[in-house]
Motif scaffolding. Structure first.
Motif, PDB file in Angstrom:
ATOM      1  N   ARG A   1       3.729   6.793  -9.897  1.00 49.06           N
ATOM      2  CA  ARG A   1       2.995   5.540 -10.109  1.00 49.06           C
ATOM      3  C   ARG A   1       3.931   4.430 -10.598  1.00 49.06           C
TER       4      ARG A   1
ATOM      5  N   CYS B   1       6.246   3.253  -7.783  1.00 47.30           N
ATOM      6  CA  CYS B   1       5.585   2.399  -6.786  1.00 47.30           C
ATOM      7  C   CYS B   1       5.456   0.967  -7.313  1.00 47.30           C
TER       8      CYS B   1
ATOM      9  N   SER C   1       0.835  -1.197   0.000  1.00 48.44           N
ATOM     10  CA  SER C   1       0.000   0.000   0.000  1.00 48.44           C
ATOM     11  C   SER C   1       0.874   1.252   0.000  1.00 48.44           C
ATOM     12  N   TYR C   2       0.713   2.072  -1.031  1.00 50.19           N
ATOM     13  CA  TYR C   2       1.483   3.310  -1.173  1.00 50.19           C
ATOM     14  C   TYR C   2       0.562   4.507  -0.956  1.00 50.19           C
ATOM     15  N   HIS C   3       1.147   5.614  -0.501  1.00 48.16           N
ATOM     16  CA  HIS C   3       0.325   6.814  -0.341  1.00 48.16           C
ATOM     17  C   HIS C   3      -0.197   7.249  -1.701  1.00 48.16           C
ATOM     18  N   GLY C   4      -1.462   7.597  -1.759  1.00 49.14           N
ATOM     19  CA  GLY C   4      -2.056   8.008  -3.018  1.00 49.14           C
ATOM     20  C   GLY C   4      -1.731   9.447  -3.381  1.00 49.14           C
TER      21      GLY C   4
ATOM     22  N   THR D   1      -0.715  -4.315  -5.428  1.00 53.12           N
ATOM     23  CA  THR D   1      -0.343  -2.932  -5.128  1.00 53.12           C
ATOM     24  C   THR D   1      -1.604  -2.080  -5.063  1.00 53.12           C
TER      25      THR D   1
ATOM     26  N   PHE E   1      -3.285   2.024  -3.331  1.00 50.32           N
ATOM     27  CA  PHE E   1      -2.943   3.383  -2.921  1.00 50.32           C
ATOM     28  C   PHE E   1      -3.937   3.886  -1.877  1.00 50.32           C
TER      29      PHE E   1
ATOM     30  N   ARG F   1      -6.651   9.005   0.043  1.00 50.50           N
ATOM     31  CA  ARG F   1      -7.146   9.974  -0.933  1.00 50.50           C
ATOM     32  C   ARG F   1      -7.944  11.077  -0.232  1.00 50.50           C
TER      33      ARG F   1
ATOM     34  N   TYR G   1      -7.766   1.620  -4.778  1.00 48.80           N
ATOM     35  CA  TYR G   1      -7.719   2.192  -3.445  1.00 48.80           C
ATOM     36  C   TYR G   1      -7.486   1.094  -2.404  1.00 48.80           C
ATOM     37  N   THR G   2      -6.664   1.406  -1.416  1.00 48.11           N
ATOM     38  CA  THR G   2      -6.310   0.413  -0.400  1.00 48.11           C
ATOM     39  C   THR G   2      -7.520  -0.062   0.396  1.00 48.11           C
TER      40      THR G   2
END
Length: 347
Positions: A225, A228, A187-190, A248, A250, A253, A263-264
């Motif tokens: 993007r 990531c 999970s990466y920051h969006g 993967t 994100f 938001r 979205y995570t």
């Protein structure tokens, strides 16, 4: 010429008091590289709407994760700074992009120690407008205004550096070896999709269509993007993860514009509804645990997973102040001192 290093992370409110949280959010959200709309519109959105509703809720979230020593992000960053300092003969400073531990203060402290050549180390593996770029732009503005005799250089994004991938993969492996899991979520920051297109130096490559991130292009140097997905790919390759056992997504938001997908929160929900009982989640856009990892993922994410029938939810810690991570940073600093590419991989 005296050399020094300034580690730079995101920042934190001074306390969990809603007033301090409001002050912090104002500085953060009014940054034109965070909310990249005209000043009047940003002011209306941030000071007219968000700051009238969000500080109290954010303060409650910070209260859930706050440590006795203070903000986890600050404490962990200080521990990392201290470990890097132990391994280096150079002055190692620490600053935050937002909050009272400002970049200006960090530079002033280094200059007071006789430093006139600074390596800025944005503590973000991947490049993004709202992280690396805003640090570098502000540092240049401060240099011009307050430190004209200071030489500045910066550590490039290290998302695909083999040594970094080794450290990240090892930190994940140590956790996975202790649990039974069915899916691993990266999970990466969006960020808003428009940020990706604004950072596209070719002005045509980034279409966010599922293929552009896999097609070689100069745009990848600044494409969050792509970077990531590449981090995920390299770690999965290193750990020999089977296709279909990792994904993967994100998180975090804000607003109604399209942000990077998937979205995570919805991915966690989908996995639980599909019958996944055991999942692990890692957050490689962060090197230090913070509100987004300790509250949004470890608390809210787990709650979502359990609500839809999931059983075991494991949050893998960030690199924080791991010994191998501190050693890697000190190696990069040594390379810089020796006038080499800081991220060079020695044979």
């Amino acid at each position: 010429m005296g050399k020094g290093v300034l580690l730079v992370n995101l920042g934190s409110p001074d306390s969990t008091d809603p007033k301090d949280v409001k002050t912090y959010l104002d500085e953060f959200l009014m940054d034109p590289r965070v909310i990249d709309v005209p000043y009047w519109a940003r002011t209306l959105l941030v000071r007219g709407i968000i700051l009238n509703t969000r500080p109290k809720k954010s303060a409650e979230a910070y209260q859930k994760i706050w440590w006795e020593e203070g903000s986890p992000l600050i404490v962990l960053s200080e521990r990392l700074r201290d470990k890097v300092q132990e391994k280096s003969t150079l002055p190692i400073g620490l600053a935050m992009r937002y909050g009272s531990m400002s970049i200006k203060k960090g530079l002033q402290e280094l200059v007071a120690k006789g430093v006139d050549d600074v390596l800025l180390v944005p503590l973000y593996p991947q490049f993004a407008m709202a992280t690396t770029e805003t640090i570098l732009v502000l540092a240049e503005e401060l240099q011009t205004k307050y430190f004209p005799g200071l030489k500045l250089s910066s550590l490039p994004p290290f998302y695909n550096n083999p040594d970094y991938i080794n450290v990240l993969a090892q930190s994940i492996k140590e956790q996975l070896d202790t649990i039974d899991y069915e899916q691993l979520l990266f999970s990466y920051h969006g960020v808003p999709e428009r940020h990706i297109k604004k950072s596209d130096v070719t002005k045509s490559h980034c279409k966010i269509d599922g293929s552009c991130c896999k097609t070689p292009s100069p745009a990848h140097q600044y494409c969050y993007r792509h970077q990531c997905f590449e981090t995920t790919r390299l770690v999965a390759e290193k750990l020999q993860l089977k296709e279909g056992t990792y994904f993967t997504s994100f998180q975090s938001r804000l607003g109604f514009d399209p942000w990077l997908k998937p979205y995570t929160d919805r991915t966690i929900e989908r996995m639980g509804k599909q019958g996944i009982q055991k999942m692990a989640i890692v957050t490689p856009a962060f090197v230090s645990d913070c509100l987004e990892t300790l509250e949004e993922i470890a608390m809210e994410g787990e709650e979502i997973f359990h609500e839809v029938g999931g059983k075991d939810f494991t949050t893998i810690p960030c690199l924080n102040d791991r010994e191998d991570w501190a050693s890697l940073l000190s190696n990069w600093i040594e390379n810089w001192v020796a006038h080499k590419d800081p991220l060079v991989v020695e044979a």
